[in-house]
Structure formats: C-alpha cells, structure tokens
Design a protein around this motif. Structure first.
Motif, PDB file in Angstrom:
ATOM      1  N   SER A  19     -72.749 -60.375 -26.704  1.00 34.75           N
ATOM      2  CA  SER A  19     -73.029 -60.995 -25.402  1.00 34.75           C
ATOM      3  C   SER A  19     -73.749 -62.333 -25.544  1.00 34.75           C
ATOM      4  O   SER A  19     -74.041 -62.991 -24.547  1.00 34.75           O
ATOM      5  N   GLY A  20     -74.054 -62.718 -26.787  1.00 37.95           N
ATOM      6  CA  GLY A  20     -74.724 -63.983 -27.033  1.00 37.95           C
ATOM      7  C   GLY A  20     -76.228 -63.933 -26.941  1.00 37.95           C
ATOM      8  O   GLY A  20     -76.883 -64.983 -26.909  1.00 37.95           O
ATOM      9  N   ARG A  21     -76.787 -62.745 -26.924  1.00 39.87           N
ATOM     10  CA  ARG A  21     -78.238 -62.607 -26.827  1.00 39.87           C
ATOM     11  C   ARG A  21     -78.809 -62.035 -28.131  1.00 39.87           C
ATOM     12  O   ARG A  21     -78.079 -61.624 -29.026  1.00 39.87           O
ATOM     13  N   LYS A  22     -80.121 -61.987 -28.204  1.00 35.58           N
ATOM     14  CA  LYS A  22     -80.806 -61.553 -29.424  1.00 35.58           C
ATOM     15  C   LYS A  22     -81.421 -60.174 -29.235  1.00 35.58           C
ATOM     16  O   LYS A  22     -81.552 -59.692 -28.109  1.00 35.58           O
ATOM     17  N   ALA A  23     -81.791 -59.558 -30.364  1.00 35.55           N
ATOM     18  CA  ALA A  23     -82.358 -58.209 -30.326  1.00 35.55           C
ATOM     19  C   ALA A  23     -83.666 -58.170 -31.107  1.00 35.55           C
ATOM     20  O   ALA A  23     -83.826 -58.852 -32.126  1.00 35.55           O
ATOM     21  N   VAL A  24     -84.588 -57.370 -30.612  1.00 40.96           N
ATOM     22  CA  VAL A  24     -85.850 -57.091 -31.308  1.00 40.96           C
ATOM     23  C   VAL A  24     -85.871 -55.610 -31.650  1.00 40.96           C
ATOM     24  O   VAL A  24     -85.615 -54.763 -30.785  1.00 40.96           O
ATOM     25  N   PHE A  25     -86.165 -55.306 -32.905  1.00 41.51           N
ATOM     26  CA  PHE A  25     -86.211 -53.923 -33.371  1.00 41.51           C
ATOM     27  C   PHE A  25     -87.638 -53.639 -33.827  1.00 41.51           C
ATOM     28  O   PHE A  25     -88.151 -54.299 -34.721  1.00 41.51           O
ATOM     29  N   LEU A  26     -88.272 -52.642 -33.207  1.00 47.63           N
ATOM     30  CA  LEU A  26     -89.647 -52.281 -33.559  1.00 47.63           C
ATOM     31  C   LEU A  26     -89.651 -51.119 -34.537  1.00 47.63           C
ATOM     32  O   LEU A  26     -89.042 -50.075 -34.288  1.00 47.63           O
ATOM     33  N   ALA A  27     -90.341 -51.294 -35.645  1.00 45.67           N
ATOM     34  CA  ALA A  27     -90.550 -50.235 -36.635  1.00 45.67           C
ATOM     35  C   ALA A  27     -92.054 -50.058 -36.807  1.00 45.67           C
ATOM     36  O   ALA A  27     -92.798 -51.051 -36.830  1.00 45.67           O
ATOM     37  N   PRO A  28     -92.538 -48.819 -36.943  1.00 47.84           N
ATOM     38  CA  PRO A  28     -93.982 -48.585 -36.847  1.00 47.84           C
ATOM     39  C   PRO A  28     -94.818 -49.037 -38.030  1.00 47.84           C
ATOM     40  O   PRO A  28     -96.021 -49.205 -37.900  1.00 47.84           O
ATOM     41  N   THR A  29     -94.214 -49.232 -39.211  1.00 49.57           N
ATOM     42  CA  THR A  29     -94.997 -49.608 -40.389  1.00 49.57           C
ATOM     43  C   THR A  29     -94.355 -50.802 -41.088  1.00 49.57           C
ATOM     44  O   THR A  29     -93.166 -51.084 -40.912  1.00 49.57           O
ATOM     45  N   HIS A  30     -95.131 -51.489 -41.912  1.00 47.70           N
ATOM     46  CA  HIS A  30     -94.604 -52.620 -42.672  1.00 47.70           C
ATOM     47  C   HIS A  30     -93.503 -52.154 -43.625  1.00 47.70           C
ATOM     48  O   HIS A  30     -92.530 -52.889 -43.849  1.00 47.70           O
ATOM     49  N   ALA A  31     -93.661 -50.969 -44.209  1.00 50.21           N
ATOM     50  CA  ALA A  31     -92.624 -50.463 -45.112  1.00 50.21           C
ATOM     51  C   ALA A  31     -91.304 -50.279 -44.377  1.00 50.21           C
ATOM     52  O   ALA A  31     -90.230 -50.629 -44.890  1.00 50.21           O
ATOM     53  N   LEU A  32     -91.367 -49.745 -43.159  1.00 53.83           N
ATOM     54  CA  LEU A  32     -90.142 -49.543 -42.385  1.00 53.83           C
ATOM     55  C   LEU A  32     -89.581 -50.865 -41.869  1.00 53.83           C
ATOM     56  O   LEU A  32     -88.360 -50.991 -41.690  1.00 53.83           O
ATOM     57  N   VAL A  33     -90.453 -51.840 -41.616  1.00 53.65           N
ATOM     58  CA  VAL A  33     -89.963 -53.165 -41.239  1.00 53.65           C
ATOM     59  C   VAL A  33     -89.091 -53.720 -42.358  1.00 53.65           C
ATOM     60  O   VAL A  33     -87.971 -54.209 -42.133  1.00 53.65           O
TER      61      VAL A  33
END
Length: 366
Positions: A19-33
C-alpha cells in the motif's frame, strides 16, 4: 515451518508495504529486536529493514526517516513517538509481539507501563495506522479487541487460534512422593542428632531421587482424564537434592536442568534451557560443558567474522562464552542472554542451528 504468529505478522507487513506505507514491529528485548530484524530481512529482501534501540546517548539513527520496516523495543518506540513524532507520518502498521507484556506482572511494573504508553502514544502520532497485537499467552482476546475498538474508533477482530505448527508437549519434572517423604524424614532424624549448623555432607549424598517427566499430551492441563497424561523417566540415574538453612529439600534446579540437557544431547537432541538469571544460565552451561564430549566444528566465514568482532569488542577471546581452539568450536554448550554483544549472540544462535555444534544453550532471561 513458521509459527502462526510469524505468518500473520509477515502477511500483514506485506500488505502494508504494497500500500506504500511503512511498518513498525515491536519486540520486547534487544535480543529479539536483532533476531526479528534478521528474520524480516530474509522475508522482505527488497525492503529496507532496520532494528533500533535507545541508550543513554539517544537513538542510533536520530533524525533519519524510518525504513520500510522498523524493529524496535516498546521503550524505544515510546521515546521516538514523543521526541520525533514526524518519523511516524508514513507508518500504516504497528505490530506488537508478546503484547501480554502490557499486563503488569507486579505492582509498579515499569515495562508494562511503558508498553501501554507506547500503544497510546503511537495512536496519537499515527491515528490511521493498523495495530496488530500478538501473543501466545492471551485468553482475553475479545476484551482486548474491544479495548482497541474504543481506542482507535475502528473495527477490531479477535483471533484465538489454538493450532500450532509444531508438536509440543507440556510437562514438568516430578519425583516419587514416597521417596520424597522418606528423604524428609531422614532430614528430620539427622537434625535431631545435629541441632546446629548445616546438613552434613554425608547426609547430603543420601538425598537422591530419579527425576521423571509428567507430560500432558494435549494443549492444556484442564483435563482430569488419565489418558491425557503420561509419566516417563527423564534420566537413568538419581540426582542429589539441595537443602536450605532450614534443612528442607530444594530441587537443585541447575543440576537437574544441565543433566537433562546433557542426556538430550547424547540422544541427538538440542536443548534450550531458560533460567531466571544470567549467572544461573552460565552455571548450567558450565555443568553441561564439563559433562559433554568436546566437538570439533570449523566456523563458517560469517561465524568467524562474528567471533572476531566479539573478541575484539570484549578485549579478548577469553572474555567470550564460546570456547574455541585453533579456530574451531570445541564445546557443545554456551550461554545466551540479552546483555551479550549482538555479534556474540548471533554467533551462538548460528552455532545452535548447526548440526554437530552447540547442543545445549542455557538462556538467562534477566
């Protein structure tokens, strides 16, 4: 095979990017990021995917526009939405993995407060974006869906799917009740002989029992039908209990965990052991390392690069959890936790995935 959560998230991200838009994905820890960033780069090779975290110096990419997919912790998202709200102008999707973290585990749980404020702040700076909350540990999906409807003013769909793409058994370590009672009586008798001080070593050596696994063959423990459960031996040998200052038996969980991991490794199975602290995870790893035979695994070019960067950053190879000799991995056990350098964490994960390399990986959760 991917989990249902991962597939749902990636399909939604794909639709958002189209659709031409961006996404933000939240992960709870730096390791999972770090892990999620790598996974999403593989899934979306034509998109720009970046992980971001905050520290005392601010953002690693302060002032830059968001990439196609930004992976970040809830705390980083909260701070960014407050300090740089314009970065979210083109965001059409927020995915919050492990969203049960919004529910406080204790009074004053700061992470739960930050997670909730993150969602509230995001809806302020990106009011038209979709929100997907993911968790394998939620039962109140209808209630949460109703809350999202009220928050966003849009229709929210709850999905409660018990299907999982992998076979799982839920179980716990148990001991014979009669054996346990006999050991308690032994301690009472011995304490009468020695009213002060701790349990004598000779007595401790007698405090042994064989651990067994009590497993549910279904998804939950709700049933009381005998055929829904099974009891199997975990080890062929008895293990020694620990005792506290009150002469009470304690499970000696580190020894039990490492012994089960070693037995699994000898049977050709790889084991993740989750511990409540990094020191405990390291202790379990060391016990497993000493019990297992050495391996002889040559690092790949990428693994060698990760090893060299880790050793350089930490000031020497002797400061790393992984044991190498002549450029080859010799230990089947290592330690994993969120405070590792990203390169050492990635190296441990890569070696755990390989056949014949790491077979036991204790993980410290704090």
């Amino acid at each position: 095979m991917r989990s249902a959560k991962s597939t749902t998230a990636q399909l939604k991200i794909h639709a958002t990017l189209l659709s031409g838009r961006k996404a933000v994905f939240l992960a709870p820890t730096h390791a999972l990021v770090d892990q999620t960033t790598r996974d999403l780069r593989d899934a979306f090779p034509r998109a720009t995917v970046r992980g971001e975290r905050t520290d005392e110096f601010g953002f690693s990419s302060q002032g830059e526009d968001l990439p196609d997919v930004m992976v970040m912790t809830p705390e980083a998202c909260l701070l960014s939405s407050q300090m740089e709200p314009e970065r979210f102008d083109d965001v059409g999707l927020l995915i919050f993995d492990e969203c049960h973290l919004m529910h406080p585990s204790t009074d004053g749980d700061r992470r739960a407060i930050d997670a909730m404020l993150c969602i509230l702040g995001f809806t302020r700076v990106a009011p038209d974006a979709d929100i997907v909350l993911l968790s394998a540990m939620m039962k109140n999906t209808d209630e949460l869906s109703g809350w999202l409807e009220e928050l966003t003013g849009r229709k929210s769909l709850p999905l409660d799917n018990a299907w999982k793409p992998t076979r799982q058994l839920r179980g716990c370590v148990v001991y014979d009740a009669k054996r346990y009672a006999n050991l308690q009586n032994l301690l009472k008798t011995e304490r009468r002989k020695k009213p002060t001080g701790g349990v004598p070593v000779a007595v401790k050596r007698k405090l042994t029992a064989t651990p067994k696994g009590f497993f549910s063959v279904k998804q939950t423990w709700a049933s009381q039908i005998r055929s829904d459960y099974t009891l199997v031996p975990l080890l062929d040998t008895a293990l020694e209990f620990s005792t506290n200052k009150f002469w009470k038996l304690t499970p000696n969980s580190g020894v039990v965990a490492s012994s089960i991991a070693v037995a699994a490794a000898r049977a050709g199975l790889r084991t993740l052991v989750f511990s409540q602290s990094i020191p405990n995870a390291f202790s379990i790893s060391e016990k497993a390392r000493m019990a297992l035979d050495d391996c002889d695994v040559e690092l790949t070019e990428n693994e060698q690069r990760l090893y060299e960067v880790s050793a350089d950053e930490m000031g020497g190879a002797d400061q790393l959890y992984l044991t190498l000799e002549n450029g080859k991995l010799v230990s089947q056990a290592a330690t994993h936790h969120g405070q590792l350098l990203p390169e050492e964490r990635q190296l441990a994960e890569a070696l755990y995935k390989r056949d014949g390399a790491l077979s036991a990986l204790p993980c410290g959760t704090k």
